[in-house]
Design a protein around this motif. Structure first.
Motif, PDB file in Angstrom:
ATOM      1  N   PHE A  74       0.853  -1.278  -0.160  1.00 35.91           N
ATOM      2  CA  PHE A  74      -0.187  -0.064   0.065  1.00 35.91           C
ATOM      3  C   PHE A  74       0.902   1.071  -0.003  1.00 35.91           C
ATOM      4  O   PHE A  74       2.063   1.208   0.263  1.00 35.91           O
ATOM      5  CB  PHE A  74      -0.904   0.086   1.378  1.00 35.91           C
ATOM      6  CG  PHE A  74      -1.603  -1.263   1.315  1.00 35.91           C
ATOM      7  CD1 PHE A  74      -2.604  -1.498   0.701  1.00 35.91           C
ATOM      8  CD2 PHE A  74      -0.968  -2.425   2.410  1.00 35.91           C
ATOM      9  CE1 PHE A  74      -3.562  -2.658   0.994  1.00 35.91           C
ATOM     10  CE2 PHE A  74      -1.959  -3.403   2.490  1.00 35.91           C
ATOM     11  CZ  PHE A  74      -3.092  -3.769   1.805  1.00 35.91           C
ATOM     12  N   PRO A  75       0.330   2.453  -0.191  1.00 35.35           N
ATOM     13  CA  PRO A  75       1.337   3.661  -0.177  1.00 35.35           C
ATOM     14  C   PRO A  75       1.759   4.013   1.190  1.00 35.35           C
ATOM     15  O   PRO A  75       1.199   3.797   2.252  1.00 35.35           O
ATOM     16  CB  PRO A  75       0.066   4.937  -0.372  1.00 35.35           C
ATOM     17  CG  PRO A  75      -1.038   4.119  -1.246  1.00 35.35           C
ATOM     18  CD  PRO A  75      -1.184   2.866  -0.702  1.00 35.35           C
ATOM     19  N   ASP A  78     -10.063   0.572   0.437  1.00 34.50           N
ATOM     20  CA  ASP A  78      -9.171   1.448  -0.381  1.00 34.50           C
ATOM     21  C   ASP A  78      -7.835   1.290   0.097  1.00 34.50           C
ATOM     22  O   ASP A  78      -7.740   1.401   1.252  1.00 34.50           O
ATOM     23  CB  ASP A  78      -9.902   2.768  -0.434  1.00 34.50           C
ATOM     24  CG  ASP A  78      -9.372   3.774  -0.952  1.00 34.50           C
ATOM     25  OD1 ASP A  78      -9.308   3.989  -2.135  1.00 34.50           O
ATOM     26  OD2 ASP A  78      -8.291   4.408  -0.263  1.00 34.50           O
ATOM     27  N   LYS A 119      -3.424   2.530   4.470  1.00 41.31           N
ATOM     28  CA  LYS A 119      -2.197   3.143   5.108  1.00 41.31           C
ATOM     29  C   LYS A 119      -2.302   3.628   6.614  1.00 41.31           C
ATOM     30  O   LYS A 119      -1.728   3.382   7.431  1.00 41.31           O
ATOM     31  CB  LYS A 119      -1.751   4.528   4.006  1.00 41.31           C
ATOM     32  CG  LYS A 119      -0.462   5.034   4.566  1.00 41.31           C
ATOM     33  CD  LYS A 119      -0.129   5.957   3.571  1.00 41.31           C
ATOM     34  CE  LYS A 119      -0.948   7.187   3.943  1.00 41.31           C
ATOM     35  NZ  LYS A 119      -0.604   8.526   3.140  1.00 41.31           N
ATOM     36  N   HIS A 146      -5.535   3.579   0.077  1.00 43.95           N
ATOM     37  CA  HIS A 146      -5.115   4.766   0.802  1.00 43.95           C
ATOM     38  C   HIS A 146      -5.647   5.072   1.979  1.00 43.95           C
ATOM     39  O   HIS A 146      -5.044   5.387   2.934  1.00 43.95           O
ATOM     40  CB  HIS A 146      -5.689   6.049  -0.284  1.00 43.95           C
ATOM     41  CG  HIS A 146      -4.617   6.223  -1.395  1.00 43.95           C
ATOM     42  ND1 HIS A 146      -3.577   6.615  -1.448  1.00 43.95           N
ATOM     43  CD2 HIS A 146      -4.983   5.663  -2.544  1.00 43.95           C
ATOM     44  CE1 HIS A 146      -3.081   6.573  -2.592  1.00 43.95           C
ATOM     45  NE2 HIS A 146      -4.008   5.969  -3.460  1.00 43.95           N
TER      46      HIS A 146
END
Length: 289
Positions: free
Chosen positions: A85-86, A150, A155, A152
């Motif tokens: 993930f980011p 999701d 994170k 984002h």
């Protein structure tokens, strides 16, 4: 010059990182015992940390990794699963009835500073069972529903989970260190008070402090042990007496007895071995100044 302990830490860090590149996906995290957390940096930063720790400041790594065992969903394949993930990543790999999880997060995204995390780096830290259960449940639930989430939004969830674990582990470790320091001070105080007793032993110290001998040995596992500390404190007391003009007329045998040595011969041998000269030569040198 780096100490043997640093080389051992460095070697361990490099072996772990070398395993991270194996074709079978082995990252070395299966070495972590159940109930423990290992916090590390990765790649070149791990090597730098191993060299510098614990005395010298190290450059803050971009990411840190939390490695610990946890219960995993049954569907997780034997080869494991990796989710990216980011600014964070999660790897899970089954191992018997439980599994091992490696959580990677951005150091800059944590509210706790890297300097505060130094006591946790590169060594197993025990975790409370409640924290182990919480971490395992959070990871398991995320693995089950990750496809519908999701990335984002994941994170901050993983970063928050990492911070919760780190803060809890750090608090436990600091409390443990404080408790050890207090116990060690009590033990040293007892030794000082009974230095003149040649029968002073680890067993008698443990009995006086109402702890086991094993626990007492753990308090002094960072040096020459209990007997080494007793010997050093006796030598320190002897040096004080030998260098004091008020005791200049006292015989070496009398001083050795006051410091808890069995006899003057044993005292002289031990003193010369530790200090590098005989008690008499040490006294003559100081009193002649």
């Amino acid at each position: 010059m780096a100490t043997p302990r640093v080389f051992t830490t460095l070697s361990s860090a490099l072996r772990t990182e070398a395993r991270a590149g194996d074709d079978d996906g082995n990252t070395g995290e299966e070495d972590v015992a159940a109930g423990y957390l290992v916090v590390r940096s990765s790649g070149a930063s791990a090597a730098r940390m191993a060299i510098d720790a614990p005395s010298a400041p190290a450059r803050e790594p971009a990411q840190i990794q939390l490695v610990m065992r946890a219960s995993l969903p049954k569907y997780v394949p034997t080869r494991g699963v990796s989710l990216s993930f980011p600014e964070c990543a999660l790897r899970a790999r089954p191992a018997g009835r439980s599994g091992t999880v490696l959580l990677t997060v951005s150091t800059a995204k944590l509210s706790i500073s890297f300097a505060e995390l130094r006591p946790l780096m590169f060594r197993p830290v025990p975790l409370d069972r409640s924290l182990q259960t919480l971490f395992a449940a959070a990871v398991s639930h995320l693995l089950v529903v990750s496809d519908s989430l999701d990335p984002h939004g994941i994170k901050p969830y993983l970063t928050g989970l990492a911070e919760l674990v780190l803060r809890s582990a750090l608090r436990t470790e600091l409390n443990r260190a404080d408790a050890i320091a207090i116990r060690r001070r009590d033990a040293v105080a007892h030794i000082r008070e009974h230095l003149s007793d040649p029968a002073l032993t680890a067993e008698r110290i443990a009995e006086a402090l109402f702890i086991s001998r094993r626990r007492l040995y753990q308090l002094f596992d960072d040096g020459d042990g209990v007997s080494g500390r007793i010997r050093q404190l006796r030598i320190d007391r002897a040096k004080e007496l030998l260098g004091d003009p008020a005791h200049a007329k006292r015989g070496i045998g009398e001083i050795s007895k006051q410091c808890g040595f069995a006899n003057a011969a044993h005292f002289s041998r031990t003193f010369r071995k530790v200090v590098g000269e005989t008690p008499r030569d040490y006294r003559d040198k100081l009193l002649a100044e």
